[in-house]
Design a protein around this motif. Sequence first.
Motif, PDB file in Angstrom:
ATOM      1  N   UNK A  87      23.054  -7.306  -8.028  1.00  0.00           N
ATOM      2  CA  UNK A  87      21.239  -7.445  -7.295  1.00  0.00           C
ATOM      3  C   UNK A  87      21.762  -7.824  -6.123  1.00  0.00           C
ATOM      4  N   UNK A  88      20.986  -6.969  -5.146  1.00  0.00           N
ATOM      5  CA  UNK A  88      21.081  -7.583  -3.836  1.00  0.00           C
ATOM      6  C   UNK A  88      19.697  -8.038  -3.381  1.00  0.00           C
ATOM      7  N   UNK A  89      18.832  -7.692  -4.219  1.00  0.00           N
ATOM      8  CA  UNK A  89      17.656  -8.009  -3.382  1.00  0.00           C
ATOM      9  C   UNK A  89      17.418  -9.686  -3.280  1.00  0.00           C
ATOM     10  N   UNK A  90      17.164 -11.095  -3.914  1.00  0.00           N
ATOM     11  CA  UNK A  90      16.846 -12.024  -4.226  1.00  0.00           C
ATOM     12  C   UNK A  90      16.842 -12.739  -2.503  1.00  0.00           C
ATOM     13  N   UNK A  91      18.385 -11.739  -1.820  1.00  0.00           N
ATOM     14  CA  UNK A  91      19.081 -12.485  -0.740  1.00  0.00           C
ATOM     15  C   UNK A  91      17.222 -11.979   0.249  1.00  0.00           C
ATOM     16  N   UNK A  92      16.856 -11.156   0.308  1.00  0.00           N
ATOM     17  CA  UNK A  92      15.945 -10.601   1.195  1.00  0.00           C
ATOM     18  C   UNK A  92      14.176 -10.541   0.681  1.00  0.00           C
ATOM     19  N   UNK A  93      14.076 -11.265  -0.618  1.00  0.00           N
ATOM     20  CA  UNK A  93      13.464 -11.169  -0.975  1.00  0.00           C
ATOM     21  C   UNK A  93      11.617 -12.103  -0.409  1.00  0.00           C
ATOM     22  N   UNK A  94      12.495 -13.397   0.061  1.00  0.00           N
ATOM     23  CA  UNK A  94      11.371 -13.942   0.787  1.00  0.00           C
ATOM     24  C   UNK A  94      10.734 -13.238   2.080  1.00  0.00           C
ATOM     25  N   UNK A  95      11.584 -12.117   2.431  1.00  0.00           N
ATOM     26  CA  UNK A  95      11.265 -11.632   3.720  1.00  0.00           C
ATOM     27  C   UNK A  95      10.355 -10.134   3.283  1.00  0.00           C
ATOM     28  N   UNK A  96      10.755  -9.873   1.575  1.00  0.00           N
ATOM     29  CA  UNK A  96       9.294  -8.527   1.423  1.00  0.00           C
ATOM     30  C   UNK A  96       8.242  -9.514   0.747  1.00  0.00           C
ATOM     31  N   UNK A  97       8.272 -10.599   0.639  1.00  0.00           N
ATOM     32  CA  UNK A  97       6.805 -11.350  -0.129  1.00  0.00           C
ATOM     33  C   UNK A  97       6.285 -11.747   0.755  1.00  0.00           C
ATOM     34  N   UNK A  98       6.650 -13.204   1.876  1.00  0.00           N
ATOM     35  CA  UNK A  98       5.829 -13.868   2.080  1.00  0.00           C
ATOM     36  C   UNK A  98       4.951 -13.545   3.617  1.00  0.00           C
ATOM     37  N   UNK A  99       5.595 -12.610   4.430  1.00  0.00           N
ATOM     38  CA  UNK A  99       4.528 -12.060   5.690  1.00  0.00           C
ATOM     39  C   UNK A  99       3.666 -11.459   4.902  1.00  0.00           C
ATOM     40  N   UNK A 100       3.764 -10.411   3.661  1.00  0.00           N
ATOM     41  CA  UNK A 100       2.928  -9.386   3.822  1.00  0.00           C
ATOM     42  C   UNK A 100       1.626 -10.262   2.245  1.00  0.00           C
ATOM     43  N   UNK A 101       2.170 -11.745   2.253  1.00  0.00           N
ATOM     44  CA  UNK A 101       1.106 -12.440   1.583  1.00  0.00           C
ATOM     45  C   UNK A 101      -0.466 -13.087   2.066  1.00  0.00           C
ATOM     46  N   UNK A 102       0.172 -13.100   3.799  1.00  0.00           N
ATOM     47  CA  UNK A 102      -0.491 -13.422   4.478  1.00  0.00           C
ATOM     48  C   UNK A 102      -1.025 -12.767   5.039  1.00  0.00           C
ATOM     49  N   UNK A 103      -2.476 -13.061   5.731  1.00  0.00           N
ATOM     50  CA  UNK A 103      -3.535 -12.453   5.968  1.00  0.00           C
ATOM     51  C   UNK A 103      -4.221 -11.402   5.025  1.00  0.00           C
ATOM     52  N   UNK A 104      -3.975 -10.781   3.709  1.00  0.00           N
ATOM     53  CA  UNK A 104      -4.344  -9.930   2.815  1.00  0.00           C
ATOM     54  C   UNK A 104      -5.725  -9.931   3.047  1.00  0.00           C
ATOM     55  N   UNK A 105      -5.973 -11.897   3.192  1.00  0.00           N
ATOM     56  CA  UNK A 105      -8.145 -12.078   2.932  1.00  0.00           C
ATOM     57  C   UNK A 105      -8.303 -11.267   3.914  1.00  0.00           C
ATOM     58  N   UNK A 106      -8.146 -11.721   4.910  1.00  0.00           N
ATOM     59  CA  UNK A 106      -8.407 -11.592   6.282  1.00  0.00           C
ATOM     60  C   UNK A 106      -9.086 -10.078   6.699  1.00  0.00           C
ATOM     61  N   UNK A 107     -10.267 -10.641   6.948  1.00  0.00           N
ATOM     62  CA  UNK A 107     -10.735  -8.648   7.328  1.00  0.00           C
ATOM     63  C   UNK A 107     -10.748  -8.506   9.390  1.00  0.00           C
ATOM     64  N   UNK A 108     -10.137  -7.735   9.545  1.00  0.00           N
ATOM     65  CA  UNK A 108     -10.480  -7.706  10.907  1.00  0.00           C
ATOM     66  C   UNK A 108     -10.925  -5.982  11.148  1.00  0.00           C
ATOM     67  N   UNK A 109     -10.359  -5.861  12.303  1.00  0.00           N
ATOM     68  CA  UNK A 109     -10.694  -4.112  12.576  1.00  0.00           C
ATOM     69  C   UNK A 109      -9.550  -3.219  12.089  1.00  0.00           C
ATOM     70  N   UNK A 110     -10.827  -2.553  11.394  1.00  0.00           N
ATOM     71  CA  UNK A 110      -9.881  -1.291  10.735  1.00  0.00           C
ATOM     72  C   UNK A 110      -9.258  -1.878   9.311  1.00  0.00           C
ATOM     73  N   UNK A 111      -9.048  -3.238   8.914  1.00  0.00           N
ATOM     74  CA  UNK A 111      -8.641  -3.547   7.482  1.00  0.00           C
ATOM     75  C   UNK A 111      -9.475  -4.788   6.919  1.00  0.00           C
ATOM     76  N   UNK A 112      -9.449  -4.358   5.889  1.00  0.00           N
ATOM     77  CA  UNK A 112     -10.675  -4.932   4.880  1.00  0.00           C
ATOM     78  C   UNK A 112     -10.058  -4.536   3.591  1.00  0.00           C
ATOM     79  N   UNK A 113      -9.645  -5.883   3.359  1.00  0.00           N
ATOM     80  CA  UNK A 113      -8.353  -5.312   1.744  1.00  0.00           C
ATOM     81  C   UNK A 113      -8.642  -5.634   0.642  1.00  0.00           C
ATOM     82  N   UNK A 114     -10.061  -6.765   1.073  1.00  0.00           N
ATOM     83  CA  UNK A 114     -11.046  -6.566  -0.706  1.00  0.00           C
ATOM     84  C   UNK A 114     -12.288  -6.888  -1.012  1.00  0.00           C
TER      85      UNK A 114
END
Length: 957
Positions: free
Chosen positions: A833-860
């Motif tokens: 399993x090589x994924x644990x080495x890259x897990x933080x790069x996969x998860x942490x950036x996308x978990x920031x800003x999901x609840x923010x609303x900007x031009x063209x982005x409104x996930x909530x």
Amino acid sequence: MASTRSSSSPSRGAGDGKKRLEALALDRVAEAADAVASAACAGEVVRAIHAIASLLFPVDSEAVAGTFEEPFRSQIVEAVTLSNDERESWRCAFYHGPAFPTMSKILLGNVALKWLPKINVSARKEIYDSFFVKGPPTEVIQALVPALSEKEVSKEDHQTFCSNLERLLILCLLDNKGVFQIVLDFSCSNKHGEDIHNPDKIIFVSRVAQLLASVPDKARLRASAALTSPSFFKHVVSQLLDGAEAATIELATDEEANEHCVLSSMFHFVGEVLSRVCRRGSSGILVAVLIPKIRNHLHRCVPPDHRAISPEMIQHVCQSQFWFNMVEAMRDQHSIERLTEELLRQLASQHISDEEAYWILWTLFNQSFKRLTVMRAMFVDKFLLWKTFPLCCLRWILQYTVFECPPNSTTEILMQRTPNFFGILQSLVSIWSRKEFIQSYSMDQQAYITAAIGLCLEKLTKKELETTKDVLNSILQGVSCRLESPIDLIRKMASAVALTFSKVVDPKNPLYLYDNCCENVDWDFGVLSPKEIKAPSDAVESKTKPKARENKRNAGEKKAKAIKHDIPDVRAKIVEINSIDHDQMSDTATNGQLEEEECDEESMNVDAYSDSSLEPYDLSDDDTDLQKKFSHLSDLAAALRKPDDPDGVENALNYAENLVRASPDELRYNSGDLVRALVHVRCSDVAMEGEEDSAEEKRQKALVALLVTCPFESLDVLTKLLYSSSVDIGQRILIIDAMTEAAQELAETKTVKTEQRRGNLIIDTSPSWLVPSNIGPPGAGPWREVSEPGTLLSWSHRYEREVPSKSGQLKSGKSRKWGIGKAKDLQVEWSKNRFPLYAAAFMLPVMQGYDKRSHGVDLLNRDFVVLGKLIYMLGVCMKSMAMHPEASALAPALLDMIRSRDVSRHAEAYVRRSHALFAASCILISLHPSYVASSLIEGNQDISTGLEWIRMGSSSC
């Protein structure tokens, strides 16, 4: 103790003769009590009991006396006998006065505990059981049932006391049909002037019903099976219904009887018992007995020369009087609701015809449905808007309460729609059209109300529909809201209603929103099964693929997505999103190609040996050799940015994955540029018509290859593009799908096990968190924990210590290891399993800003589909690093995200249920049990708070 005729004859002089006879009976009971208390043998007891029994009912004195010697035999045989009229007077005074309660305590107490085993069976039946079997059941039940709660001094006495009571209850109520007799007694009591409106009479009837229904509750755990709730209530309900029908037949033959007055006590008793049976959770047993009887009654109402049934046929049968009043007599609305619900479900399970089910409902509920508003509200409001039934039950409810006519009848064809019909239809469509209904209600409830609207629309004409503008507007609004849903089943509901609606408006031009739509709509939707109603899921099950690479996904925004269930080895049910249409199309296309190749080979073989099949070769140039072959990633990215050259873009997509997986030296430097080019390319513009799906698939495979071969550089670009205003919803879904598949490919979840032989291992099956015992040879050193060499990851604990040499041994002692495993064949697991080495790069950036609303982005709000797929991707990431230390580090952050109010309380069920709960399941299976235990013990707030939310709060999702 023979009594004289004069002393036993009732006084006929004054009006207080009845009281004198009751006093005389009580004196006889007192004499018998003294005799039993001072008895030295069973003969004295039998003689005392026989003296009273002979005054109340016929007794075979010869059979009783045959088992005893003189002087008891002659005294029993010579006991006084009375005429039938005198015996009836004694019987009335004994059972309806204070004598019987007193006598029953003597019989159930001293006689049963001390003397009953010594009395012959025939004598016991004549003089002991007869007091209860031949007495009025209403009085007997008041003596026996309360005694079940009494406690005896010793355990043996209590066992004997209760077993005798239970035997008498079975004998009186079940074997001798005591409940049937109670019903007849209450119907006859009103003929003799006893007013049911008398408060004392009402209390008496309710008390008898309460005692009867409480028998299974008061019986011992090891009592006879006949006194358990299923068996006992089955016999009781059967006798109740038979007795009520018999009472109505007797009423029909009595011209002087007042119908309402005579049946009032009987109806009150039957209604009380049936209500209490339902309250005790045995409505299923009640309905199981009721259905065959009501069906037999309806068959009895139809003459042999008639096929169809009519209300007049049912009304002319005298037993119908009971069936018309049975439900109304129950009075307890909660019990009526449980009875009706169980009736509908059992009728559905027995596959009753629509016509027969309609007449069953009409017979049982028509009278109360017309009189009582609460009954109409139960059918119209609860059974149409709140409850959920199988589809056939829904048809019956609509036919009875909305259409108000038998199915498939001339009345149904010719009738004019009542205001009640349009009012109910308006209520249904107004609820169905709301967006909150789609977001908050369960899937089976939505399917149920959709089916109700569809069945009502099928009965409408265009002219009738035009008169209801509110219905028209609500239907259009509801269809449009459902077509926007990412859940396939909800879109199918909209398609079904739209098709039915179009048939009403223009029958010649039906509107098919799906290619696989049938002309006749199946309103079941796969969730309204007649056999069993299950909690719906927003999922459509599809076949599980063995490898992530074989999950061919379509990332285009035009494709319909569905949700499937995947059950891993740890038996934690989770939900995965997968495309169902694309897999089916790929399999079909592959099979078609194989068939064409086989046919081509056969034709070539035939042509090779046939002189008459000489055809000229096709020398047309397909330009295959002229297409540019890419060898550099920079050329590939440049070709993808030329929308005016669709052939070049398509050719670049064909080479992209293979070139990336070849891992050239320039990959690290050009990966970011290639990622941007792949994300921004428009496959719908460059691909030929009908081949857009193939181009989308190639684009996604190329992105997955980039993420697998060059994770950090590719993720740096993709995570920034995810929340960029320069991409649309379809491109965001493409990014998330590519990251999901890449995480699964990196994980692979494979282990290589190697066997090692190691001697001198000390093995113990104790838990890993316990230190080994210090017991050992003298001079052995202390245990110390060591790590296992040669493993990438180990959650177990191993210990070693020095042991002394044996006597005469020159070389030093060897080190012995203690741990969990086999001594001879120790297996070492190597994880690929090589994924644990890259897990933080996969998860942490996308978990920031999901609840923010900007031009063209409104996930909530607007882009909730993207949010749902994002949460799903994070759950897959957690699952891909299960049992690795990285899971423990990233789990708190994901727990904080999914238990936030924006996610756990999201308005859309697509986010709330299908993905937040899925992510919680992945977290549970990814954390190692020892880490969870230590977090709870040490008070790790991040983990313990999140786990507590999963245990308590996630059910609200």
